[in-house]
Scaffold this motif. Structure first.
Motif, PDB file in Angstrom:
ATOM      1  N   GLY A  63       0.861  -1.176   0.000  1.00 18.41           N
ATOM      2  CA  GLY A  63       0.000   0.000   0.000  1.00 18.41           C
ATOM      3  C   GLY A  63       0.896   1.225   0.000  1.00 18.41           C
ATOM      4  N   LEU A  64       0.414   2.304  -0.567  1.00 17.67           N
ATOM      5  CA  LEU A  64       1.195   3.543  -0.506  1.00 17.67           C
ATOM      6  C   LEU A  64       0.523   4.492   0.479  1.00 17.67           C
ATOM      7  CD1 LEU A  64       2.094   3.926  -4.283  1.00 17.67           C
ATOM      8  CD2 LEU A  64       3.449   2.925  -2.450  1.00 17.67           C
ATOM      9  N   TYR A  65       1.102   5.671   0.616  1.00 23.04           N
ATOM     10  CA  TYR A  65       0.568   6.618   1.595  1.00 23.04           C
ATOM     11  C   TYR A  65      -0.473   7.509   0.918  1.00 23.04           C
ATOM     12  CZ  TYR A  65       4.388   4.864   4.340  1.00 23.04           C
ATOM     13  OH  TYR A  65       5.233   4.025   5.017  1.00 23.04           O
ATOM     14  N   ASP A  66      -1.723   7.240   1.200  1.00 22.22           N
ATOM     15  CA  ASP A  66      -2.842   7.899   0.520  1.00 22.22           C
ATOM     16  C   ASP A  66      -2.787   9.412   0.574  1.00 22.22           C
ATOM     17  OD1 ASP A  66      -3.890   5.545  -0.204  1.00 22.22           O
ATOM     18  OD2 ASP A  66      -5.580   5.551   1.201  1.00 22.22           O
ATOM     19  N   ARG A  67      -2.227   9.956   1.629  1.00 20.26           N
ATOM     20  CA  ARG A  67      -2.291  11.406   1.810  1.00 20.26           C
ATOM     21  C   ARG A  67      -1.088  12.125   1.225  1.00 20.26           C
ATOM     22  NH1 ARG A  67      -4.870   9.372   6.570  1.00 20.26           N
ATOM     23  NH2 ARG A  67      -2.831   8.821   7.330  1.00 20.26           N
ATOM     24  N   LEU A  68      -0.088  11.362   0.794  1.00 25.27           N
ATOM     25  CA  LEU A  68       1.086  11.998   0.196  1.00 25.27           C
ATOM     26  C   LEU A  68       0.967  11.963  -1.327  1.00 25.27           C
ATOM     27  CD1 LEU A  68       3.947  10.538   2.449  1.00 25.27           C
ATOM     28  CD2 LEU A  68       2.547  12.558   2.822  1.00 25.27           C
ATOM     29  N   THR A  69       1.561  12.947  -1.983  1.00 29.18           N
ATOM     30  CA  THR A  69       1.487  13.005  -3.449  1.00 29.18           C
ATOM     31  C   THR A  69       2.456  11.999  -4.078  1.00 29.18           C
ATOM     32  OG1 THR A  69       3.254  14.644  -3.574  1.00 29.18           O
ATOM     33  CG2 THR A  69       1.006  15.486  -3.365  1.00 29.18           C
ATOM     34  N   GLY A  70       2.261  11.782  -5.366  1.00 29.61           N
ATOM     35  CA  GLY A  70       3.163  10.898  -6.097  1.00 29.61           C
ATOM     36  C   GLY A  70       4.596  11.420  -6.043  1.00 29.61           C
ATOM     37  N   ILE A  89       1.975   1.509  13.851  1.00 29.40           N
ATOM     38  CA  ILE A  89       2.679   0.478  13.081  1.00 29.40           C
ATOM     39  C   ILE A  89       1.702  -0.532  12.491  1.00 29.40           C
ATOM     40  CG2 ILE A  89       4.316  -1.441  13.247  1.00 29.40           C
ATOM     41  CD1 ILE A  89       5.843   0.296  15.295  1.00 29.40           C
ATOM     42  N   VAL A  90       0.742  -0.951  13.301  1.00 23.09           N
ATOM     43  CA  VAL A  90      -0.184  -1.976  12.807  1.00 23.09           C
ATOM     44  C   VAL A  90      -0.999  -1.432  11.635  1.00 23.09           C
ATOM     45  CG1 VAL A  90      -2.251  -1.603  14.244  1.00 23.09           C
ATOM     46  CG2 VAL A  90      -1.570  -3.915  13.637  1.00 23.09           C
ATOM     47  N   GLY A  91      -1.214  -0.121  11.625  1.00 23.50           N
ATOM     48  CA  GLY A  91      -1.940   0.486  10.509  1.00 23.50           C
ATOM     49  C   GLY A  91      -1.157   0.349   9.208  1.00 23.50           C
ATOM     50  N   GLU A  92       0.147   0.580   9.276  1.00 23.75           N
ATOM     51  CA  GLU A  92       0.984   0.438   8.080  1.00 23.75           C
ATOM     52  C   GLU A  92       1.109  -1.033   7.689  1.00 23.75           C
ATOM     53  OE1 GLU A  92       4.069   2.598   6.778  1.00 23.75           O
ATOM     54  OE2 GLU A  92       3.898   4.307   8.125  1.00 23.75           O
ATOM     55  N   ARG A  93       1.056  -1.879   8.688  1.00 25.68           N
ATOM     56  CA  ARG A  93       1.120  -3.304   8.401  1.00 25.68           C
ATOM     57  C   ARG A  93      -0.128  -3.737   7.633  1.00 25.68           C
ATOM     58  NH1 ARG A  93       2.910  -8.352  11.175  1.00 25.68           N
ATOM     59  NH2 ARG A  93       4.084  -7.364  12.817  1.00 25.68           N
ATOM     60  N   ARG A  94      -1.285  -3.265   8.095  1.00 25.57           N
ATOM     61  CA  ARG A  94      -2.535  -3.669   7.444  1.00 25.57           C
ATOM     62  C   ARG A  94      -2.687  -3.059   6.060  1.00 25.57           C
ATOM     63  NH1 ARG A  94      -3.062  -8.150   9.354  1.00 25.57           N
ATOM     64  NH2 ARG A  94      -5.059  -8.333   8.312  1.00 25.57           N
ATOM     65  N   SER A  95      -2.238  -1.830   5.897  1.00 28.80           N
ATOM     66  CA  SER A  95      -2.416  -1.178   4.596  1.00 28.80           C
ATOM     67  C   SER A  95      -1.380  -1.667   3.584  1.00 28.80           C
ATOM     68  CB  SER A  95      -2.289   0.338   4.742  1.00 28.80           C
ATOM     69  OG  SER A  95      -0.940   0.702   4.870  1.00 28.80           O
ATOM     70  N   SER A 115       1.681  -0.561   3.505  1.00 27.89           N
ATOM     71  CA  SER A 115       2.738   0.427   3.284  1.00 27.89           C
ATOM     72  C   SER A 115       4.007   0.046   4.054  1.00 27.89           C
ATOM     73  CB  SER A 115       2.275   1.837   3.679  1.00 27.89           C
ATOM     74  OG  SER A 115       1.792   1.869   4.982  1.00 27.89           O
ATOM     75  N   LEU A 116       3.847  -0.806   5.065  1.00 27.20           N
ATOM     76  CA  LEU A 116       5.029  -1.288   5.793  1.00 27.20           C
ATOM     77  C   LEU A 116       5.924  -2.109   4.860  1.00 27.20           C
ATOM     78  CD1 LEU A 116       6.317  -1.359   8.612  1.00 27.20           C
ATOM     79  CD2 LEU A 116       5.062  -3.451   9.069  1.00 27.20           C
ATOM     80  N   ARG A 117       5.293  -2.812   3.921  1.00 29.45           N
ATOM     81  CA  ARG A 117       6.079  -3.612   2.972  1.00 29.45           C
ATOM     82  C   ARG A 117       6.868  -2.721   2.030  1.00 29.45           C
ATOM     83  NH1 ARG A 117       4.436  -8.934   2.834  1.00 29.45           N
ATOM     84  NH2 ARG A 117       5.032  -9.221   0.678  1.00 29.45           N
ATOM     85  N   VAL A 118       6.297  -1.557   1.721  1.00 28.21           N
ATOM     86  CA  VAL A 118       7.035  -0.611   0.890  1.00 28.21           C
ATOM     87  C   VAL A 118       8.159   0.015   1.713  1.00 28.21           C
ATOM     88  CG1 VAL A 118       6.896   1.565  -0.368  1.00 28.21           C
ATOM     89  CG2 VAL A 118       5.079  -0.125  -0.610  1.00 28.21           C
ATOM     90  N   LEU A 119       7.807   0.463   2.906  1.00 28.02           N
ATOM     91  CA  LEU A 119       8.792   1.099   3.782  1.00 28.02           C
ATOM     92  C   LEU A 119       9.984   0.164   4.009  1.00 28.02           C
ATOM     93  CD1 LEU A 119       9.071   3.722   5.449  1.00 28.02           C
ATOM     94  CD2 LEU A 119       8.148   2.472   7.391  1.00 28.02           C
ATOM     95  N   LEU A 120       9.683  -1.095   4.308  1.00 29.56           N
ATOM     96  CA  LEU A 120      10.759  -2.046   4.617  1.00 29.56           C
ATOM     97  C   LEU A 120      11.425  -2.607   3.366  1.00 29.56           C
ATOM     98  CD1 LEU A 120       9.449  -3.953   7.761  1.00 29.56           C
ATOM     99  CD2 LEU A 120      11.470  -2.517   7.586  1.00 29.56           C
ATOM    100  N   SER A 121      10.978  -2.179   2.192  1.00 33.17           N
ATOM    101  CA  SER A 121      11.732  -2.578   1.000  1.00 33.17           C
ATOM    102  C   SER A 121      12.948  -1.659   0.840  1.00 33.17           C
ATOM    103  CB  SER A 121      10.843  -2.561  -0.245  1.00 33.17           C
ATOM    104  OG  SER A 121      10.622  -1.243  -0.688  1.00 33.17           O
ATOM    105  N   TYR A 122      12.970  -0.585   1.600  1.00 31.24           N
ATOM    106  CA  TYR A 122      14.159   0.265   1.684  1.00 31.24           C
ATOM    107  C   TYR A 122      14.972  -0.201   2.895  1.00 31.24           C
ATOM    108  CZ  TYR A 122      11.643   2.799  -1.801  1.00 31.24           C
ATOM    109  OH  TYR A 122      10.996   3.095  -2.960  1.00 31.24           O
TER     110      TYR A 122
END
Lengths: 351, 297
Positions: free
Chosen positions: A90-97, B79-85, B87-94
């Motif tokens: 998932g990406l960050y919905d509130r941040l821009t591309g 943290i759990v919010g990013e885990r569910r959405s 975005s944690l997988r994107v964050l931790l790909s860095y």
């Protein structure tokens, strides 16, 4: 040096009776600079394998090295040089591309030009300033791909990159994969769609029920796929279908000649259609052009591809119409004997 | 700035600003503080002169209910919010470590909650000055510092919970459970234990260990510290009568030095309440991190 090397990687979820073996004793090697396709149906364990490579999941057994670093103990070093388009992200919905790419650049210590990056994946300057919450699935996927490319990684890991993309997006994604590969970047490309993998990859690993069923060159895969594909043609004034029988209508020779074409196994008729069974998908185009050259009007063409399941069957059973024996030009050979020779041509039957 | 905890913290604060969480929290605290300060003035019996200190004491009582709740709500999804959405997988790909993520989130949420509290206290100081006259700088600064520590302790607790859980539901249940447990069950349980050991409820005088257990609650630690900096006894938010103490006991009788035998041990000194609050902020984060570090995402 291999960019990816796994040794007996096993991942089990849960324990006891409810345990699920997501990946089973996986030995996989991906070489520098190659585009490696990781093919398998949903649930075969592709994403779990990728999770292990990235340190998202710890293997129950076995070990994995990515770019010379242990995937578990040196995960940060791995991720420093790997660009990832993960599954279920998932990406960050509130941040821009634009902001997403700026962050990706900060996190990889790269100097990135967000607009140029977005342009590369087919997003324009207007999109750059919109928040990602307003993006469509395809736009999000393009942005995520751009984020994976930031920092010029040595290895790209793309998990089902074509999901959510329209045909243009898929074409663009393939172009990018090819460009990156030409640049020397190794690409690990997972997909459950045969055509996706076939179109961009040099080698293919086929995963089924957590097991690596086969590793093959893409040519080998093509034959395996071709072996099961059938072309169906509806012809105007189909000579064979006419009540008068053969002889008078133009082009009858052409239809008869099809059987002699390389890559065509059989020609038959079914429900008023001419059916052409191919062992090589390229033979389909030959068949169509032969008929056209002979002045036969083709009203419709459909093609039935081999299903993934039949591809697995082709690799695992090595029996009926074995691609292994066909490839090695050994008419008597059964698939099992052929497997030894297969290694010489890049094919390696694992199970 | 490469992939470090600072990067996570900065992105978290940025996200909180964009989501208007910062403004929401600040607004809630401002309204809460202003209403309480005005209400305290309004409810004072005619002729009784109420000052800033008493008003702040009143705020401190209700802050025991309010601050933990707001901090937990603001932090439990960190943290759990990013885990569910995903975005944690994107964050931790860095190249972030799991520690970067937890630490960055703790700092990020602490900045958000701390900022909201500070802004609210600035407004509160202005309101208090208008209504009660200028507060004594020392006690007001102390009040703000203790309230800030209290808020940060719960923001740490919330992020710890968020790191340790894998679903939103569990994170919420654990946060609410902790809140309700601290508010309603801590003191009865400690008194119950005392009763089980000694056969009677704790009275005016009781064993030191009883007071220690009681003060290990962050709410009690906050109350003790605020009483100290304001120089007036701050009431409990939820006063369940579990001690066998006469209703007309004087403030002097209730002082800890007069309730334990002999010297007051170090862990019953007021400064120890600071240690307790810090521990409530740090220990859950450490435990949550250990859980998060070894967990598949």
């Amino acid at each position: 040096m291999s960019v990816i090397e796994t040794n007996g990687v096993t991942k089990r979820y849960g324990s006891g009776e409810g345990a699920v073996l997501a990946v089973n004793d996986l030995d996989l090697t991906v070489e520098e600079g190659e585009v490696f396709g990781f093919l398998g149906p949903n649930g075969a364990g592709k994403s779990t394998t990728i999770d292990v490579l990235l340190g998202f999941a710890t293997p129950t057994d076995g070990s994995a090295e990515v770019l010379g670093h242990d995937a578990v103990t040196e995960s940060e070093a791995v991720r420093e040089r790997v660009g990832v388009l993960p599954e279920g992200y998932g990406l960050y919905d509130r941040l821009t591309g634009r902001r997403h790419l700026e962050l990706a650049a900060e996190w990889t210590d790269a100097a990135a030009d967000p607009v140029a990056m977005l342009d590369r994946v087919g997003l324009d300057a207007d999109d750059a300033d919109r928040v990602v919450g307003d993006y469509s699935k395809g736009m999000t996927q393009r942005l995520a791909l751009a984020m994976a490319l930031v920092g010029d990684p040595d290895l790209l890991i793309l998990d089902e990159p074509s999901s959510g993309l329209d045909p243009n997006g898929i074409r663009l994604m393939r172009e990018i994969v090819r460009e990156e590969a030409e640049d020397g970047t190794a690409v690990f490309f997972s997909s459950h769609v045969l055509g996706q993998v076939e179109a961009v990859c040099d080698r293919v690993g086929i995963l089924h029920d957590g097991r690596l069923v086969a590793v093959d060159t893409v040519d080998g895969l093509r034959e395996a796929v071709g072996a099961g594909s059938t072309l169906k043609l509806r012809l105007a004034d189909d000579p064979g279908a006419a009540e008068d029988g053969p002889g008078e209508a133009p082009g009858i020779d052409a239809v008869g000649d099809l059987e002699g074409v390389e890559g065509i196994d059989a020609v038959g008729r079914e429900d008023g259609l001419l059916t052409v069974s191919c062992s090589d998908p390229r033979a389909k185009a030959r068949a169509v052009s032969m008929l056209a050259d002979a002045g036969i009007e083709i009203l419709d063409v459909t093609s039935e591809e081999a299903s993934l399941e039949s591809v697995f069957a082709a690799y695992t059973t090595g029996g009926e119409g074995s691609i292994l024996s066909d490839r090695d030009g050994d008419p008597e050979g059964d698939g099992r004997d052929g497997s030894d020779d297969g290694a010489d041509t890049g094919r390696e039957v694992v199970a | 700035m490469s992939a470090t905890w600072r990067g996570v913290a900065r992105k978290d604060v940025e996200d909180a600003i964009r989501s208007r969480m910062v403004w929401g929290l600040t607004g809630i605290f401002v309204v809460f503080l202003t209403l309480l300060l005005l209400a305290f003035q309004a409810q004072a019996p005619a002729g009784v002169d109420v000052g800033t200190v008493e008003a702040l004491g009143f705020v401190a009582t209700l802050a025991q209910l309010f601050v933990p709740l707001v901090a937990l709500v603001a932090g439990y999804m960190a943290i759990v919010g990013e885990r569910r959405s995903g975005s944690l997988r994107v964050l931790l790909s860095y190249p972030f470590t799991r520690r970067d993520v937890v630490l960055g989130k703790v700092v990020g949420r602490s900045v958000v909650i701390g900022t909201a509290l500070l802004v609210a206290f600035l407004v509160g100081a202005a309101v208090a000055t208008l209504v009660y006259g200028p507060p004594a700088a020392g006690s007001f600064a102390g009040f703000v510092a203790v309230a800030l520590l209290f808020g940060l302790a719960f923001s740490g607790l919330a992020v710890g919970v968020s790191a340790a859980t894998t679903t939103r539901g569990r994170a919420m249940a654990l946060s609410i459970g902790t809140y309700v447990g601290l508010l309603f069950f801590w003191r009865p349980l400690v008194a119950g234990l005392y009763w089980a050991v000694n056969g009677s409820l704790p009275g005016l005088r009781a064993d030191a260990w009883y007071f220690l257990l009681k003060r290990l609650s962050p709410l009690e630690a906050f109350r003790v510290l605020q009483s100290r900096v304001l120089g007036t006894e701050v009431a409990e938010a939820v006063g369940i009568p579990v001690e066998d103490v006469p209703a007309d006991a004087t403030a002097e009788q209730l002082e800890i030095a007069n309730r334990v035998a002999g010297e007051v041990p170090f862990y019953l000194q007021d400064w120890f309440a600071v240690v307790v609050l810090v521990a409530w902020g740090v220990v859950p984060v450490a435990l949550g991190y250990l859980r998060f570090r070894d967990e598949d995402i």
